[in-house]
Design a protein around this motif. Structure first.
Motif, PDB file in Angstrom:
ATOM      1  N   PRO A  37     104.580  29.141  35.008  1.00 38.61           N
ATOM      2  CA  PRO A  37     103.962  29.246  33.915  1.00 38.61           C
ATOM      3  C   PRO A  37     104.949  29.208  32.582  1.00 38.61           C
ATOM      4  O   PRO A  37     106.179  29.067  32.862  1.00 38.61           O
ATOM      5  N   SER A  38     104.529  29.409  31.586  1.00 37.45           N
ATOM      6  CA  SER A  38     105.392  29.008  30.178  1.00 37.45           C
ATOM      7  C   SER A  38     106.396  30.463  30.406  1.00 37.45           C
ATOM      8  O   SER A  38     106.262  31.490  30.568  1.00 37.45           O
ATOM      9  N   GLY A  39     107.597  29.859  30.079  1.00 36.59           N
ATOM     10  CA  GLY A  39     108.777  30.813  29.699  1.00 36.59           C
ATOM     11  C   GLY A  39     109.401  31.181  31.259  1.00 36.59           C
ATOM     12  O   GLY A  39     110.430  31.988  31.371  1.00 36.59           O
ATOM     13  N   LYS A  42     111.885  26.515  33.578  1.00 43.67           N
ATOM     14  CA  LYS A  42     111.891  25.321  34.146  1.00 43.67           C
ATOM     15  C   LYS A  42     112.632  24.210  33.180  1.00 43.67           C
ATOM     16  O   LYS A  42     113.581  23.511  33.591  1.00 43.67           O
ATOM     17  N   THR A  43     112.454  24.324  31.788  1.00 43.89           N
ATOM     18  CA  THR A  43     113.290  23.624  30.781  1.00 43.89           C
ATOM     19  C   THR A  43     114.736  23.776  30.714  1.00 43.89           C
ATOM     20  O   THR A  43     115.424  22.917  30.768  1.00 43.89           O
ATOM     21  N   THR A  44     114.849  25.269  30.810  1.00 43.21           N
ATOM     22  CA  THR A  44     116.382  25.426  30.821  1.00 43.21           C
ATOM     23  C   THR A  44     117.046  24.906  31.722  1.00 43.21           C
ATOM     24  O   THR A  44     118.096  24.286  31.656  1.00 43.21           O
ATOM     25  N   LEU A  45     116.260  24.992  33.290  1.00 43.36           N
ATOM     26  CA  LEU A  45     116.988  24.291  34.584  1.00 43.36           C
ATOM     27  C   LEU A  45     117.120  22.612  34.168  1.00 43.36           C
ATOM     28  O   LEU A  45     118.106  22.256  34.660  1.00 43.36           O
TER      29      LEU A  45
END
Ligand code: ATP
Length: 395
Positions: A37-39, A42-45
């Motif tokens: 889910p959002s937050g 995943k993008t950070t990784l």
């Protein structure tokens, strides 16, 4: 061969953990998806893999090269983002060529590469167009083309389809997978859409609040969710999960009840707790519950609240059982029950997924050895999940 290895990677922003001790290995040529889910981080990784963020702890390896401190340019990877990030004032050809031109690649090499990539992604007729003259799907293909111009060994994609309408997204999913199969580039894909994740990936990593919930092939995650979170996040409609209690006798026989009349005796031998019942969660996918045709064989009673046409000839019954909402996928000889109809539902014990009521971890029976009657808490699953007796073959 391992292409990317993350070793206990953590990242905090203002004392809040975005990613916590994530360790995973991604194989050469794999299509690997981070979903959650959002937050959930995943993008950070993905940005840590790209070198756009530095982890507070842990390491990033590409093969046997430690890349934790390497600059993005040194990582030889291609990236595709949600917003495509195309240069609006440049043509498709110039957008494709840009990365090589700024590196002063020879002209002949640049045009040969542009031809090759345009051919691969069917962009030939579009080379003179500007991004704003293209459809969403075409822009997406240009962004992909630009990412592979330098023949990266690793392709990172962050929600690349989320700006497209539903139909196009469906088509692009197939295109992306076919494209991956043709080129064999190791791909790390980020999405919050579990359907995207299960339809395209060799393996997926389900994330929640910065942590890994489960890593596995889509089939494995669907059949044997390691946590209640994974069970409800992956699969459509989601798995039904509701609270119950479990009591195990000295012989290792487990009985589960959710407070209604029925209790289930689970197959297999279970680790017990002499202090009495423990809180568990019952899980059952909508297609694992049948509408009982008579009173016999009904394990649950439920009131139909809403009937929805599902995929194929399936009817989805949204029901209420005790205080819980259940979705049942019925191949309805029953037809279309009216809202308010009370139905008997059959959930054979071997189909039940069981999770720890406190931690949400999947619970499994003991497989080997005689039951010795020693009191111990229900076993938490660690490591690869063995094929459990408690899930049936038709899961
Ligand atoms: P989404 O799908 O919404 O993009 P995500 O799973 O990709 O979500 P991240 O973008 O990795 O999640 O964010 C994880 C957590 O870290 C969130 O709580 C987010 O607010 C926080 N975070 C991410 N980047 C920053 C930043 N640069 N500064 C402060 N907090 C950040």
């Amino acid at each position: 061969m391992v292409m990317v290895r993350l070793e206990a990677v953590s990242k905090h922003f203002a004392n809040k953990a975005a990613v916590e001790r994530v360790s995973v290995e991604i194989a050469d040529g794999e299509f690997f998806t981070m979903v959650g889910p959002s937050g959930c981080g995943k993008t950070t990784l993905l940005r840590i893999v790209a070198g756009l963020e530095r982890p507070d702890q842990g390491d990033v390896w590409f093969g046997d090269r430690r890349m934790t401190d390497a600059a993005p340019a040194a990582r030889e990877l291609g990236m595709v983002f949600q917003n495509y990030a195309l240069y609006p004032h440049l043509s498709v050809l110039e957008n494709l060529a840009f990365g090589l031109r700024v590196r002063h690649a020879p002209r002949a090499e640049v045009s040969a590469r542009v031809r090759e990539v345009a051919d691969l992604l069917e962009l030939d007729g579009l080379l003179d167009q500007r991004p704003k003259q293209l459809s969403g799907g075409q822009r997406q293909r240009v962004a992909l083309g630009r990412a592979i111009m330098r023949r990266p060994r690793l392709l990172l994609m962050d929600e690349p389809l989320s700006n497209l309408d539903a139909l196009l997204r469906e088509r692009m999913r197939i295109e992306l997978r076919r494209f991956h199969d043709r080129l064999g580039i190791t791909t790390i894909y980020v999405t919050h859409d579990q359907r995207e994740a299960t339809s395209m990936s060799d393996r997926l990593m389900v994330m929640n609040a910065g942590r890994i919930e489960q890593i596995g092939a889509p089939e494995e995650v669907l059949r044997q969710p390691r946590t209640a979170f994974s069970a409800t996040f992956v699969g459509q409609p989601p798995m039904n999960v509701w609270p119950a209690s479990m009591e195990v006798d000295r012989g290792g026989n487990a009985r589960v009840t959710d407070g209604a009349d029925t209790s289930w005796t689970l197959p297999g031998s279970w680790p017990g707790d002499s202090d009495g019942p423990v809180r568990v969660l019952i899980g059952a996918r909508p297609h694992e519950i049948d509408v009982a045709t008579g009173a016999q064989g009904a394990h649950l009673t439920a009131t139909v609240e809403l009937v929805e046409r599902g995929p194929g000839d399936v009817t989805l019954l949204h029901c209420r059982h005790l205080d819980h909402r259940l979705i049942v996928a019925s191949r309805s000889e029953l037809g279309w029950p009216a809202a308010g109809t009370v139905v008997g539902l059959s959930l054979p014990p071997e189909r039940i997924h069981l999770f720890d009521g406190e931690t949400g971890s999947r619970l499994l029976p003991i497989h080997k050895g005689p039951w010795r009657g020693r009191a111990q808490p229900p076993q938490l699953v660690e490591g690869p999940v063995p094929s459990p007796e408690v899930t049936s073959s038709n899961v």
